[in-house]
Enzyme design. Structure first.
Site, PDB file in Angstrom:
ATOM      1  N   GLU B  51     -25.787 -29.268 -56.479  1.00  0.00           N
ATOM      2  CA  GLU B  51     -25.318 -28.490 -57.780  1.00  0.00           C
ATOM      3  C   GLU B  51     -24.694 -27.265 -57.342  1.00  0.00           C
ATOM      4  O   GLU B  51     -24.062 -26.916 -58.385  1.00  0.00           O
ATOM      5  CB  GLU B  51     -26.689 -28.514 -58.231  1.00  0.00           C
ATOM      6  CG  GLU B  51     -27.924 -28.926 -59.190  1.00  0.00           C
ATOM      7  CD  GLU B  51     -28.426 -29.798 -57.976  1.00  0.00           C
ATOM      8  OE1 GLU B  51     -28.720 -29.413 -56.710  1.00  0.00           O
ATOM      9  OE2 GLU B  51     -29.536 -30.634 -58.560  1.00  0.00           O
ATOM     10  N   PHE B 113     -44.620 -29.588 -61.438  1.00  0.00           N
ATOM     11  CA  PHE B 113     -43.605 -29.655 -60.476  1.00  0.00           C
ATOM     12  C   PHE B 113     -42.433 -29.580 -61.007  1.00  0.00           C
ATOM     13  O   PHE B 113     -41.247 -29.846 -62.182  1.00  0.00           O
ATOM     14  CB  PHE B 113     -43.523 -31.462 -60.806  1.00  0.00           C
ATOM     15  CG  PHE B 113     -43.277 -32.397 -60.042  1.00  0.00           C
ATOM     16  CD1 PHE B 113     -42.864 -31.959 -58.353  1.00  0.00           C
ATOM     17  CD2 PHE B 113     -42.364 -33.401 -59.993  1.00  0.00           C
ATOM     18  CE1 PHE B 113     -41.645 -32.849 -57.169  1.00  0.00           C
ATOM     19  CE2 PHE B 113     -40.961 -33.858 -59.591  1.00  0.00           C
ATOM     20  CZ  PHE B 113     -40.548 -33.253 -58.292  1.00  0.00           C
ATOM     21  N   GLN B 114     -41.304 -29.019 -59.370  1.00  0.00           N
ATOM     22  CA  GLN B 114     -40.030 -28.465 -59.988  1.00  0.00           C
ATOM     23  C   GLN B 114     -39.839 -27.714 -61.477  1.00  0.00           C
ATOM     24  O   GLN B 114     -38.656 -27.805 -62.014  1.00  0.00           O
ATOM     25  CB  GLN B 114     -38.916 -29.730 -60.867  1.00  0.00           C
ATOM     26  CG  GLN B 114     -38.987 -30.857 -59.143  1.00  0.00           C
ATOM     27  CD  GLN B 114     -38.532 -31.692 -59.086  1.00  0.00           C
ATOM     28  OE1 GLN B 114     -37.861 -32.038 -60.390  1.00  0.00           O
ATOM     29  NE2 GLN B 114     -37.055 -32.225 -58.534  1.00  0.00           N
ATOM     30  N   LYS B 163     -37.189 -30.229 -71.383  1.00  0.00           N
ATOM     31  CA  LYS B 163     -37.434 -31.894 -71.353  1.00  0.00           C
ATOM     32  C   LYS B 163     -37.661 -32.309 -72.934  1.00  0.00           C
ATOM     33  O   LYS B 163     -36.967 -32.943 -73.881  1.00  0.00           O
ATOM     34  CB  LYS B 163     -37.992 -32.975 -70.577  1.00  0.00           C
ATOM     35  CG  LYS B 163     -37.827 -33.995 -70.689  1.00  0.00           C
ATOM     36  CD  LYS B 163     -38.532 -35.036 -69.655  1.00  0.00           C
ATOM     37  CE  LYS B 163     -38.722 -36.416 -69.371  1.00  0.00           C
ATOM     38  NZ  LYS B 163     -37.317 -37.081 -68.590  1.00  0.00           N
ATOM     39  N   MET B 464     -13.846 -13.252 -39.451  1.00  0.00           N
ATOM     40  CA  MET B 464     -13.836 -11.673 -40.546  1.00  0.00           C
ATOM     41  C   MET B 464     -15.484 -10.883 -39.501  1.00  0.00           C
ATOM     42  O   MET B 464     -13.905  -9.278 -39.541  1.00  0.00           O
ATOM     43  CB  MET B 464     -14.157 -12.438 -42.118  1.00  0.00           C
ATOM     44  CG  MET B 464     -13.696 -10.863 -42.158  1.00  0.00           C
ATOM     45  SD  MET B 464     -12.404  -9.876 -42.512  1.00  0.00           S
ATOM     46  CE  MET B 464     -11.004  -9.954 -44.214  1.00  0.00           C
TER      47      MET B 464
END
Lengths: 174, 550
Positions: B51, B113-114, B163, B464
């Protein structure tokens, strides 16, 4: 110079709006001395009063940053000499059994009233400027404070001005 | 007409001009993906490896097109994986719409969940975000989201859609208008005009606001009219053609020396669409101490935020510059002009000859692809070398992580940028450290047939940080020597692409002459010395007096 300042906000009365405003103060490192919030005559709109401490730079930044938030319809600085600022106090004091004359005298002097009274305690209810409330609390210390609760300052500008001027329509969606 | 939440989302995206979304499916966005499946002829979906890559790709896409990049992710880890990409877009004022799924409304707040509170998590790094608890709100939320992302100072907006809302249905109008957005409407340029007319050595300082307002022509015209050289922040780098004679390039910590020096010589800095980042100004109290500053920005909160005592003009770069142009008198100051051009000439004379140096590599590749190719970078030394040496000629061709400094930004951004440009040749300059962070997106670049030349300036160290350790920490190279055994060419092949290793200018030129595939990424693993440094450098918190040229 660091001084107290008061911001008046008209916000959308939406889920999470307090979070967003408190989050902005937190993220930018501005402190909140007091915060009061409530619905307005229009239930989709809330009004907040936030008192903070900061210099001129902080004051300008706070107001400009607040005005960037989508849920903030308008945020303005309410200057001391152009606004009325009032706070509400509930305070529970200990009674030592030798009569409550001095305590009630103090409450009367400050224009408060006793709203609950029992064996060994009383609850006083007082409204006034935050300075007056502070002064009153200090004078109560010798009597013994059981607990207290302050509302945080509420502020309106003096005169017939309002945060939203008449031309400005409140965005209706959300 | 009655549509499901998922259908409304797709209809609204199409209505707002979206034809490409980046993302990754998951349990709580199956309904949205089901609609994407049915609408594949209207909206293309670019499946990434992670993602974060999708968010950076949407960001790159937005930087090239100027339209919001759209990214989808599922709830929980899908949503949290977007956070760096969203923060990156926020710090660089890139318009983005991030859509996340969430658990059904009745499971919200129960540690399902999630489930994560992605609205809470992203709150400090979005322009605004929404959780849609009622399908009846969805149409207006998407409409508002596009308006917020693109109006005023652009930025990311997240829409969290449970959902059950995706599956719910309601009447869809398809013609909602966003509520009016306040922006600085009228502005006052009186003071600014006076300062310009009094100034003998004016200088223009452009940032990303010039690019996002499309005010490049106005900047050039004003520069010519008042003989003001132009200096650029990193975000403003492509705003003025490199070939313009009064363009002094990037200023700041690793800016070109003439750019930083002339800022300190100017008696007036006209700052347009910049935010005076600490990387650009160094010590604020010493910054531009000899000059007046006019600060033009669309975001009122930027005015006076970092630099005090300025002439504030709140408005879009394009309209304010147009107003200034109309009312300023022409100005000539040959002495100032000569000073500017001389400083530029002196700087341009520096060259590394045949040495396989970062500067020579970047200039060589620039020579082959020209100044209008989309160029992405990652973050670190290679990024600064690109800023100093690549000759950008056209706005919206530079994709780089400015404010957040996100290592791992480059590959995703290059994929998004390449797709936005119609899969034209795109170049990614990266380092072995940055590339290592999100190289899984090689799989995406291969599947998408994106002709991205991936130039890895490979020094085997986190250059760097190493440079700071060298300069300010007495050479204690704590955890910056990678010493990895990764074979980037073999890795490219493992992903289904190709690559080659080069370690000399001759080998680089050979590779450039041979050319690169038109339908696949290609890795150019450039083995450079590990002690190459980025100069000029103004040490952190320093001023122009502390500039180190070598």
């Amino acid at each position: 110079m660091s001084e107290r300042f008061t911001v008046g906000l008209i916000v959308r009365n939406r889920f999470g709006v307090l979070n967003r405003i408190a989050g902005l103060y937190g993220k930018r490192g501005y402190n909140i001395d007091s915060l009061a919030v409530g619905e307005t005559e229009d239930p989709s709109i809330s009004r907040m009063t936030i008192v903070s401490t900061g210099d001129m730079y902080t004051r300008t930044q706070v107001v400009r940053q607040l005005n960037k938030l989508y849920d903030v319809i308008e945020a303005v600085l309410l200057e001391d000499d152009k606004s009325i600022c009032v706070e509400h106090l509930l305070i529970k004091l200990k009674l030592n059994g030798e009569g409550n004359g001095p305590i009630t005298a103090l409450i009367n002097t400050y224009g408060g009233k006793v709203v609950d009274l029992g064996a060994g305690f009383l609850v006083a209810d007082l409204t006034g400027s935050p300075e007056k409330i502070q002064e009153f609390i200090e004078k109560c210390v010798p009597f013994g404070i059981l607990e207290l609760c302050r509302s945080g300052a509420l502020a309106l500008s003096t005169g017939d001005g309002r945060i939203l001027n008449n031309k400005q329509t409140i965005r209706e969606e959300h | 007409m009655v549509l499901s939440g998922a259908q409304i989302l797709i209809e609204e995206l199409v209505r707002h001009g979206t034809n490409t979304v980046f993302g990754y499916p998951g349990g709580q966005v199956i309904d949205i993906y089901d609609e994407l499946y049915r609408n594949a002829h209207r909206i293309g979906h670019i499946l990434t490896a992670h993602e974060q890559g999708a968010a950076h790709a949407a960001d790159g896409y937005a930087r090239v097109t100027g339209r919001p990049g759209v990214v989808f992710a599922t709830s929980g880890p899908g949503a949290t994986n977007l956070v760096t990409g969203i923060a990156n877009a926020y710090l660089d004022s890139v318009p983005m719409i991030a859509v996340t799924g969430n658990v059904t409304v009745n499971l919200l707040g129960k540690d399902s969940f999630q489930e994560v509170d992605i609205v809470g998590i992203t709150q400090p790094v979005v322009k605004h975000n929404f959780i849609v608890r009622d399908v009846g709100e969805l149409e207006s939320v998407v409409t508002e989201a596009f308006a917020i992302a693109t109006s005023g100072r652009p930025g990311p907006v997240l829409i969290d859609i449970p959902k059950s809302v995706q599956r719910g249905s309601c009447e869809y109008s398809g013609n909602l208008r966003p509520s009016a957005r306040d922006s600085c409407g009228s502005f006052d340029i009186t003071e600014a005009l006076e300062a310009i007319s009094k100034s003998k050595r004016p200088l223009i300082y452009c940032g990303g606001g010039v690019v996002s307002a499309g005010a490049e022509e106005e900047v050039l015209a004003l520069s010519k009219k008042i003989s003001a050289p132009v200096t650029l922040s990193m975000m403003g780098l492509s705003a003025v053609p490199h070939s313009y004679e009064l363009n002094l390039g990037m200023c700041g910590m690793h800016g070109r020396a003439p750019s930083t020096l002339m800022q300190s010589r100017a008696d007036l800095i006209i700052a347009v669409g910049v935010r005076f980042s600490d990387r650009a100004t160094g010590d604020v109290s010493a910054y531009a101490s000899n000059s007046k500053i006019i600060h033009i920005d669309i975001d009122e909160a930027e005015l006076g935020k970092n630099v005090p005592n300025i002439i504030e003009v709140c408005g879009s770069a394009k309209s304010v510059l147009a107003a200034l142009l109309e009312s300023t008198e022409e100005k000539r100051n040959e002495e100032w002009r000569r000073e500017v051009l001389e400083s530029k000439e002196k700087d341009a004379a520096c060259s590394d000859g045949d040495r396989f140096s970062p500067r020579a590599i970047i200039r060589c590749i620039n020579g082959y692809f020209g100044g209008e190719t989309v160029v992405a970078t990652d973050v670190g030394q290679h990024q600064m070398w690109v800023m100093q040496n690549y000759a950008f000629e056209k706005p919206r061709t530079l994709l780089t992580s400015g404010g957040l400094g996100t290592m791992g930004f480059g590959l995703g951004a290059a994929i998004g940028g390449c797709i936005a440009s119609g899969r034209k040749r795109t170049v990614l300059f990266t380092g072995d450290g940055s590339f290592g962070m999100n190289l899984n997106e090689m799989a995406t670049a291969v599947m998408q047939r994106t002709p991205i030349l991936i130039v890895i300036l490979n020094n085997g160290v986190l250059g760097m940080v190493r440079q700071w350790q060298n300069m300010f920490y007495e050479g204690r190279y704590s955890s910056t020597t990678l010493g990895r055994k990764t074979d980037f060419v073999a890795l490219a092949r493992a992903f289904g692409a190709d690559g080659c290793r080069v370690d000399s200018m001759a080998a680089l030129k050979d590779a450039m002459e041979r050319g690169f595939p038109e339908d696949s990424p290609f890795v150019l693993d450039c083995r450079i010395a590990r002690d190459e440094m980025v100069f000029p450098m103004i040490p952190p918190g320093g001023s122009v007096r502390d500039i180190r040229l070598s």
